[in-house]
Design an enzyme around this catalytic site. Structure first.
Site, PDB file in Angstrom:
ATOM      1  N   GLY A  17       0.815  -1.224   0.000  1.00 60.59           N
ATOM      2  CA  GLY A  17       0.000   0.000   0.000  1.00 60.59           C
ATOM      3  C   GLY A  17       0.844   1.267   0.000  1.00 60.59           C
ATOM      4  CD  GLU A  60       0.857  -5.915  -2.398  1.00 62.38           C
ATOM      5  OE1 GLU A  60       1.807  -6.142  -3.166  1.00 62.38           O
ATOM      6  OE2 GLU A  60       0.443  -4.767  -2.156  1.00 62.38           O
TER       7      GLU A  60
HETATM    8  N1  COA Z   1       1.963  -4.130   8.726  1.00 59.06           N
HETATM    9  C1  COA Z   1       2.041  -4.179  10.043  1.00 59.06           C
HETATM   10  N2  COA Z   1       3.183  -4.022  10.729  1.00 59.06           N
HETATM   11  C2  COA Z   1       4.295  -3.829  10.009  1.00 59.06           C
HETATM   12  C3  COA Z   1       4.302  -3.764   8.615  1.00 59.06           C
HETATM   13  C4  COA Z   1       3.055  -3.924   7.941  1.00 59.06           C
HETATM   14  N3  COA Z   1       2.940  -3.848   6.630  1.00 59.06           N
HETATM   15  N4  COA Z   1       5.563  -3.563   8.191  1.00 59.06           N
HETATM   16  C5  COA Z   1       6.324  -3.487   9.290  1.00 59.06           C
HETATM   17  N5  COA Z   1       5.572  -3.645  10.385  1.00 59.06           N
HETATM   18  C6  COA Z   1       5.992  -3.635  11.800  1.00 59.06           C
HETATM   19  C7  COA Z   1       6.700  -4.923  12.186  1.00 59.06           C
HETATM   20  O1  COA Z   1       5.762  -5.925  12.496  1.00 59.06           O
HETATM   21  C8  COA Z   1       7.488  -4.455  13.372  1.00 59.06           C
HETATM   22  O2  COA Z   1       6.607  -4.319  14.461  1.00 59.06           O
HETATM   23  P1  COA Z   1       7.048  -4.873  15.933  1.00 59.06           P
HETATM   24  O3  COA Z   1       8.280  -4.096  16.271  1.00 59.06           O
HETATM   25  O4  COA Z   1       5.869  -4.554  16.790  1.00 59.06           O
HETATM   26  O5  COA Z   1       7.319  -6.333  15.752  1.00 59.06           O
HETATM   27  C9  COA Z   1       7.905  -3.045  12.977  1.00 59.06           C
HETATM   28  O6  COA Z   1       6.974  -2.632  11.980  1.00 59.06           O
HETATM   29  C10 COA Z   1       9.294  -2.965  12.392  1.00 59.06           C
HETATM   30  O7  COA Z   1       9.379  -3.870  11.310  1.00 59.06           O
HETATM   31  P2  COA Z   1      10.488  -5.011  11.170  1.00 59.06           P
HETATM   32  O8  COA Z   1       9.950  -6.080  10.282  1.00 59.06           O
HETATM   33  O9  COA Z   1      10.987  -5.416  12.504  1.00 59.06           O
HETATM   34  O10 COA Z   1      11.648  -4.193  10.418  1.00 59.06           O
HETATM   35  P3  COA Z   1      12.787  -4.794   9.486  1.00 59.06           P
HETATM   36  O11 COA Z   1      13.751  -3.693   9.277  1.00 59.06           O
HETATM   37  O12 COA Z   1      13.280  -6.081   9.999  1.00 59.06           O
HETATM   38  O13 COA Z   1      12.043  -5.114   8.083  1.00 59.06           O
HETATM   39  C11 COA Z   1      10.537  -4.646   6.253  1.00 59.06           C
HETATM   40  C12 COA Z   1      11.481  -4.069   7.333  1.00 59.06           C
HETATM   41  C13 COA Z   1       9.827  -3.499   5.578  1.00 59.06           C
HETATM   42  C14 COA Z   1      11.336  -5.435   5.232  1.00 59.06           C
HETATM   43  C15 COA Z   1       9.522  -5.604   6.934  1.00 59.06           C
HETATM   44  O14 COA Z   1       8.931  -4.903   8.033  1.00 59.06           O
HETATM   45  C16 COA Z   1       8.428  -6.052   6.035  1.00 59.06           C
HETATM   46  O15 COA Z   1       8.626  -6.938   5.205  1.00 59.06           O
HETATM   47  N6  COA Z   1       7.198  -5.504   6.205  1.00 59.06           N
HETATM   48  C17 COA Z   1       6.036  -5.919   5.483  1.00 59.06           C
HETATM   49  C18 COA Z   1       6.063  -5.382   4.070  1.00 59.06           C
HETATM   50  C19 COA Z   1       4.879  -5.888   3.280  1.00 59.06           C
HETATM   51  O16 COA Z   1       4.730  -7.068   3.010  1.00 59.06           O
HETATM   52  N7  COA Z   1       4.024  -4.940   2.895  1.00 59.06           N
HETATM   53  C20 COA Z   1       2.876  -5.235   2.106  1.00 59.06           C
HETATM   54  C21 COA Z   1       1.693  -5.471   2.952  1.00 59.06           C
HETATM   55  S1  COA Z   1       0.280  -5.733   1.941  1.00 59.06           S
END
Ligand code: COA
Length: 261
Positions: free
Chosen positions: A112, A135
């Site tokens: 998003g 996704e």
């Molecule tokens: N929805 C909800 N929470 C999210 C999020 C999302 N899309 N993306 C990140 N967060 C949260 C994590 O759960 C974490 O929360 P916590 O500390 O309470 O556990 C916090 O944000 C930090 O993220 P984290 O994953 O620990 O950081 P990272 O540096 O290891 O990784 C990303 C960063 C962006 C690679 C990873 O967060 C990620 O893959 N996020 C999802 C991306 C995604 O698939 N987006 C599409 C959704 S439709």
């Protein structure tokens, strides 16, 4: 300026900066944040003091890391359609705004977040950005217009590859693909480049700028003849005060003073 729980708003030099502010969740879009974006865009569209917008994310790590996956996980066949349509509608209101909107992308722009950036008229990004539609990793597809806008912006072949692999797109590749307009050195440069471009646009005739946005959007409205839309808009421009002022100012060798009328 109205207060929101998950957005920061600031109005300076007629530019409304909307900052998505959930840095501990990498600014993920939960339903409340999406509702607030809808409200903030409406507020900006309706407010004569706002001439342009910047959308950005809080902190240095993320623009918006996607829809909030904890909410996404609750969707079922019945609720998912409304979820997608609502997001699509809000992002269309950004795309259709006749006031220019720049996405100042300051980090992860995934799911998003990538879709939000793509709904804006211009994208400027810092060197640490990662765009993507991951996704498929979650067993789903982009639902806020990503399949359409990514294809429009970077072409079918690359859009299919990125959406089928879920791979992230770094800043150089994003620039090469035409997904972003400019690369910024750092956060300060990101904001100043965004403001400089908007200042340049705000110097032009606002009705004409709005009609450029609408006619370019018309390219992607399948039920419309864009050339017809262009001719209608061209004709509408010619009845505006700003057209008289712009042409007269050129002939009198002076700077035009546009009023938006
Ligand atoms: N929805 C909800 N929470 C999210 C999020 C999302 N899309 N993306 C990140 N967060 C949260 C994590 O759960 C974490 O929360 P916590 O500390 O309470 O556990 C916090 O944000 C930090 O993220 P984290 O994953 O620990 O950081 P990272 O540096 O290891 O990784 C990303 C960063 C962006 C690679 C990873 O967060 C990620 O893959 N996020 C999802 C991306 C995604 O698939 N987006 C599409 C959704 S439709």
């Amino acid at each position: 300026m109205q207060k929101f729980e998950n957005l920061l708003l600031s109005l300076e030099d007629a530019i409304l900066t909307i900052t998505v502010n959930r840095p501990d969740k990498l600014n993920a879009l939960n339903s409340q944040t999406l509702d607030e974006i809808e409200e903030a865009i409406q507020l900006a569209v309706d407010n004569n003091d706002v001439k342009a917008m910047i959308i950005t994310g809080s902190g240095e790590k993320a623009f918006v890391a996607g829809a909030d996956i904890s909410e996404l996980a609750q969707l079922n066949e019945m609720t998912a359609r409304g979820f997608a349509e609502k997001g699509q509608e809000i992002f269309q209101s950004i795309e259709n705004s006749t006031k220019p909107v720049i996405a100042a992308v300051n980090g992860f722009a995934l799911g998003g977040g990538c879709e939000l950036a793509m709904a804006c008229h211009i994208r400027i990004a810092t060197k640490n950005v990662k765009f993507g539609q991951p996704e498929v990793n979650l067993g789903v597809i982009p639902g806020y217009g990503g399949t359409q806008r990514m294809t429009q912006l970077i072409g079918k072949s690359k859009a299919l590859e990125y959406m089928m692999t879920g791979d992230m797109i770094d800043v150089n590749e994003a620039y090469r693909l035409g997904l972003i307009n400019h690369i910024a050195e750092d956060h300060d440069d990101l904001m100043s480049k965004s403001k400089d471009i908007l200042a340049k646009i705000m110097n032009k005739a606002p009705l004409a700028v709005g009609m450029v946005i609408d006619c370019v959007n018309a390219v992607f409205r399948s039920d419309e003849n864009g050339y017809q839309t262009e001719a209608n808009s061209f004709s509408n421009c010619c009845k505006s005060k700003d057209f008289k002022e712009g042409t007269q100012a050129f002939l009198e060798k002076r700077k035009p003073e546009f009023t938006g009328e």
